[in-house]
Design a protein around this motif. Structure first.
Motif, PDB file in Angstrom:
ATOM      1  N   GLY A 158      14.140  10.961   2.834  1.00  0.00           N
ATOM      2  CA  GLY A 158      13.147  10.013   3.328  1.00  0.00           C
ATOM      3  C   GLY A 158      12.050   9.701   2.326  1.00  0.00           C
ATOM      4  N   GLN A 159      11.867  10.565   1.317  1.00  0.00           N
ATOM      5  CA  GLN A 159      10.843  10.299   0.299  1.00  0.00           C
ATOM      6  C   GLN A 159      11.214   9.056  -0.496  1.00  0.00           C
ATOM      7  OE1 GLN A 159      10.709  14.027  -1.993  1.00  0.00           O
ATOM      8  NE2 GLN A 159       8.499  13.891  -1.821  1.00  0.00           N
ATOM      9  N   TYR A 160      10.195   8.339  -0.938  1.00  0.00           N
ATOM     10  CA  TYR A 160      10.395   7.161  -1.783  1.00  0.00           C
ATOM     11  C   TYR A 160      10.147   7.534  -3.238  1.00  0.00           C
ATOM     12  CZ  TYR A 160      10.406   4.443   2.494  1.00  0.00           C
ATOM     13  OH  TYR A 160      10.715   3.947   3.726  1.00  0.00           O
TER      14      TYR A 160
ATOM     15  N   GLN B 197      15.133   5.599  -1.916  1.00  0.00           N
ATOM     16  CA  GLN B 197      14.791   6.546  -0.870  1.00  0.00           C
ATOM     17  C   GLN B 197      15.755   7.719  -0.975  1.00  0.00           C
ATOM     18  OE1 GLN B 197      14.923   5.117   3.200  1.00  0.00           O
ATOM     19  NE2 GLN B 197      13.248   6.484   3.731  1.00  0.00           N
TER      20      GLN B 197
ATOM     21  N   SER C 192       4.175   7.173  -2.370  1.00  0.00           N
ATOM     22  CA  SER C 192       3.827   7.338  -0.960  1.00  0.00           C
ATOM     23  C   SER C 192       4.556   6.237  -0.185  1.00  0.00           C
ATOM     24  CB  SER C 192       2.322   7.217  -0.750  1.00  0.00           C
ATOM     25  OG  SER C 192       1.914   5.877  -0.950  1.00  0.00           O
ATOM     26  N   GLU C 193       4.645   6.400   1.111  1.00  0.00           N
ATOM     27  CA  GLU C 193       5.289   5.381   1.937  1.00  0.00           C
ATOM     28  C   GLU C 193       4.554   4.051   1.807  1.00  0.00           C
ATOM     29  OE1 GLU C 193       6.736   4.806   6.549  1.00  0.00           O
ATOM     30  OE2 GLU C 193       6.315   6.820   5.800  1.00  0.00           O
ATOM     31  N   GLU C 194       3.232   4.122   1.744  1.00  0.00           N
ATOM     32  CA  GLU C 194       2.413   2.910   1.603  1.00  0.00           C
ATOM     33  C   GLU C 194       2.697   2.208   0.269  1.00  0.00           C
ATOM     34  OE1 GLU C 194      -2.264   2.014   1.009  1.00  0.00           O
ATOM     35  OE2 GLU C 194      -1.761   3.290   2.726  1.00  0.00           O
ATOM     36  N   GLU C 195       2.748   2.971  -0.829  1.00  0.00           N
ATOM     37  CA  GLU C 195       3.035   2.385  -2.144  1.00  0.00           C
ATOM     38  C   GLU C 195       4.411   1.734  -2.164  1.00  0.00           C
ATOM     39  OE1 GLU C 195       0.888   5.216  -5.434  1.00  0.00           O
ATOM     40  OE2 GLU C 195       2.550   6.092  -4.294  1.00  0.00           O
ATOM     41  N   ALA C 196       5.376   2.402  -1.563  1.00  0.00           N
ATOM     42  CA  ALA C 196       6.745   1.889  -1.556  1.00  0.00           C
ATOM     43  C   ALA C 196       6.819   0.572  -0.791  1.00  0.00           C
ATOM     44  CB  ALA C 196       7.689   2.912  -0.934  1.00  0.00           C
ATOM     45  N   HIS C 197       6.175   0.497   0.354  1.00  0.00           N
ATOM     46  CA  HIS C 197       6.203  -0.732   1.144  1.00  0.00           C
ATOM     47  C   HIS C 197       5.488  -1.882   0.436  1.00  0.00           C
ATOM     48  CE1 HIS C 197       8.370   0.904   4.472  1.00  0.00           C
ATOM     49  NE2 HIS C 197       7.500   1.860   4.648  1.00  0.00           N
TER      50      HIS C 197
ATOM     51  N   GLN D 214       7.851  -3.118  -2.287  1.00  0.00           N
ATOM     52  CA  GLN D 214       9.015  -3.814  -1.738  1.00  0.00           C
ATOM     53  C   GLN D 214       8.665  -5.241  -1.307  1.00  0.00           C
ATOM     54  OE1 GLN D 214      10.139  -0.919   1.223  1.00  0.00           O
ATOM     55  NE2 GLN D 214      11.786  -0.153  -0.043  1.00  0.00           N
TER      56      GLN D 214
END
Length: 65
Positions: free
Chosen positions: A8-10, A23, A55-60, A63
């Motif tokens: 689940g980590q990006y 991911q 982080s999930e925020e950075e990845a989104h 993208q």
């Protein structure tokens, strides 16, 4: 010392920016399976490649670019 990765980590592959964001699918010893946006599933040996954890925020954010 090898970094620990969890499903689940990006991550990003520093030598392959065209692969996009990945991911983590699984991590066993020094082998990490990552599903990248533009390269599909890749087996990464983390002793040879230092994946950049996002982080999930950075990845989104990346993208959406």
């Amino acid at each position: 010392m090898l970094a620990q990765f969890s499903p689940g980590q990006y991550v990003r592959h520093p030598q392959e920016p065209s692969w996009g964001i990945g991911q983590v699918q699984s991590s066993v010893a020094d082998r990490v399976t990552v599903n990248f946006e533009h390269a599909g599933k890749q087996l990464i040996i983390v002793g040879q490649v230092e994946l950049v954890v996002l982080s999930e925020e950075e990845a989104h954010k990346e993208q959406k670019r």
